[in-house]
Design a protein around this motif. Structure first.
Motif, short mmCIF file in Angstrom:
data_model
loop_
_atom_site.label_atom_id
_atom_site.label_comp_id
_atom_site.label_asym_id
_atom_site.label_seq_id
_atom_site.Cartn_x
_atom_site.Cartn_y
_atom_site.Cartn_z
N ALA A 6 0.84 -1.20 0.00
CA ALA A 6 0.00 0.00 0.00
C ALA A 6 0.87 1.25 0.00
N GLY A 7 0.56 2.16 -0.91
CA GLY A 7 1.30 3.40 -0.99
C GLY A 7 2.57 3.35 -1.81
N ARG A 8 2.99 2.18 -2.25
CA ARG A 8 4.19 2.08 -3.08
C ARG A 8 3.80 2.22 -4.55
N THR A 9 4.69 2.77 -5.35
CA THR A 9 4.46 2.91 -6.78
C THR A 9 4.70 1.57 -7.46
N ARG A 10 3.75 1.17 -8.31
CA ARG A 10 3.80 -0.12 -9.00
C ARG A 10 4.48 0.05 -10.36
N TYR A 11 5.55 -0.71 -10.59
CA TYR A 11 6.33 -0.61 -11.82
C TYR A 11 6.29 -1.91 -12.62
N ALA A 12 6.36 -1.74 -13.93
CA ALA A 12 6.58 -2.86 -14.85
C ALA A 12 7.86 -2.55 -15.61
N VAL A 13 8.62 -3.58 -15.93
CA VAL A 13 9.83 -3.41 -16.73
C VAL A 13 9.54 -3.96 -18.11
N LEU A 14 9.71 -3.12 -19.12
CA LEU A 14 9.45 -3.49 -20.50
C LEU A 14 10.79 -3.72 -21.19
N GLY A 15 11.04 -4.95 -21.55
CA GLY A 15 12.32 -5.31 -22.14
C GLY A 15 13.23 -5.84 -21.04
N THR A 16 13.57 -7.12 -21.11
CA THR A 16 14.33 -7.75 -20.03
C THR A 16 15.70 -8.21 -20.51
N VAL A 28 13.61 -3.84 -6.54
CA VAL A 28 13.32 -4.85 -5.52
C VAL A 28 14.28 -4.82 -4.33
N LEU A 29 15.41 -4.14 -4.48
CA LEU A 29 16.36 -4.07 -3.37
C LEU A 29 16.54 -2.65 -2.86
N ASP A 30 17.03 -1.78 -3.71
CA ASP A 30 17.41 -0.44 -3.28
C ASP A 30 16.22 0.44 -2.89
N HIS A 31 15.11 0.26 -3.57
CA HIS A 31 13.95 1.13 -3.33
C HIS A 31 12.69 0.33 -2.97
N ALA A 32 12.87 -0.82 -2.38
CA ALA A 32 11.75 -1.70 -2.06
C ALA A 32 10.75 -1.07 -1.09
N ASP A 33 11.19 -0.08 -0.34
CA ASP A 33 10.28 0.56 0.60
C ASP A 33 9.28 1.50 -0.08
N THR A 34 9.57 1.91 -1.32
CA THR A 34 8.68 2.84 -2.01
C THR A 34 8.20 2.34 -3.37
N THR A 35 8.71 1.20 -3.81
CA THR A 35 8.33 0.67 -5.13
C THR A 35 7.91 -0.78 -5.04
N GLU A 36 7.16 -1.22 -6.04
CA GLU A 36 6.77 -2.62 -6.15
C GLU A 36 6.89 -3.03 -7.62
N LEU A 37 7.72 -4.02 -7.90
CA LEU A 37 7.83 -4.58 -9.24
C LEU A 37 6.65 -5.52 -9.44
N VAL A 38 5.82 -5.25 -10.46
CA VAL A 38 4.60 -6.04 -10.62
C VAL A 38 4.54 -6.85 -11.90
N ALA A 39 5.43 -6.59 -12.89
CA ALA A 39 5.34 -7.35 -14.14
C ALA A 39 6.56 -7.11 -15.02
N PHE A 40 6.77 -8.06 -15.92
CA PHE A 40 7.73 -7.93 -17.01
C PHE A 40 6.96 -8.05 -18.31
N ALA A 41 7.42 -7.32 -19.34
CA ALA A 41 6.90 -7.49 -20.70
C ALA A 41 8.10 -7.55 -21.64
N PRO A 86 14.08 -0.11 -20.22
CA PRO A 86 15.49 0.24 -20.01
C PRO A 86 16.07 0.97 -21.22
N GLY A 87 16.74 2.08 -20.94
CA GLY A 87 17.35 2.88 -21.99
C GLY A 87 16.43 3.92 -22.59
N ARG A 88 15.17 3.96 -22.13
CA ARG A 88 14.19 4.91 -22.66
C ARG A 88 13.53 5.67 -21.50
N GLN A 89 12.79 6.68 -21.84
CA GLN A 89 12.05 7.43 -20.83
C GLN A 89 10.91 6.57 -20.28
#
Length: 92
Positions: A6-16, A28-41, A86-89
């Motif tokens: 709750a309250g964490r920003t949900r991120y997806a990583v496009l391009g693995t 998942v390590l450095d910013h785990a207190d404020t972010t949540e990795l939720v998917a890969f595409a 990765p590598g893009r905005q």
């Protein structure tokens, strides 16, 4: 969503590809207190599977994987905030 998420920003990583590891590590390590990795595409399921294996080694749950063509569905289903290619905005 878990109470911890709750309250964490949900991120997806496009391009693995190779560059994605530094972004995944940050989420998942450095910013785990404020972010949540939720998917890969990606177009390559094997690369997404490799990242999920690495997440498991770190003690993190695997995240859903999506073919690149299902990008819009992933954003809706996973309630993604920013999506990072990765590598893009970021896609906001």
């Amino acid at each position: 969503m878990s109470p911890r998420a709750a309250g964490r920003t949900r991120y997806a990583v496009l391009g693995t590809g190779a560059r994605a590891e530094m972004f995944v590590r940050a989420l998942v390590l450095d910013h785990a207190d404020t972010t949540e990795l939720v998917a890969f595409a990606d177009v390559n399921q094997a690369r997404m599977d490799a990242h999920n294996r690495w997440l498991a080694e770190l003690g993190h749950r695997p995240v859903p994987t999506y073919p690149a063509g299902d990008f819009a569905a992933m954003l809706d289903k996973e309630r993604v905030g920013p999506a990072h290619r990765p590598g893009r905005q970021p896609v906001l």
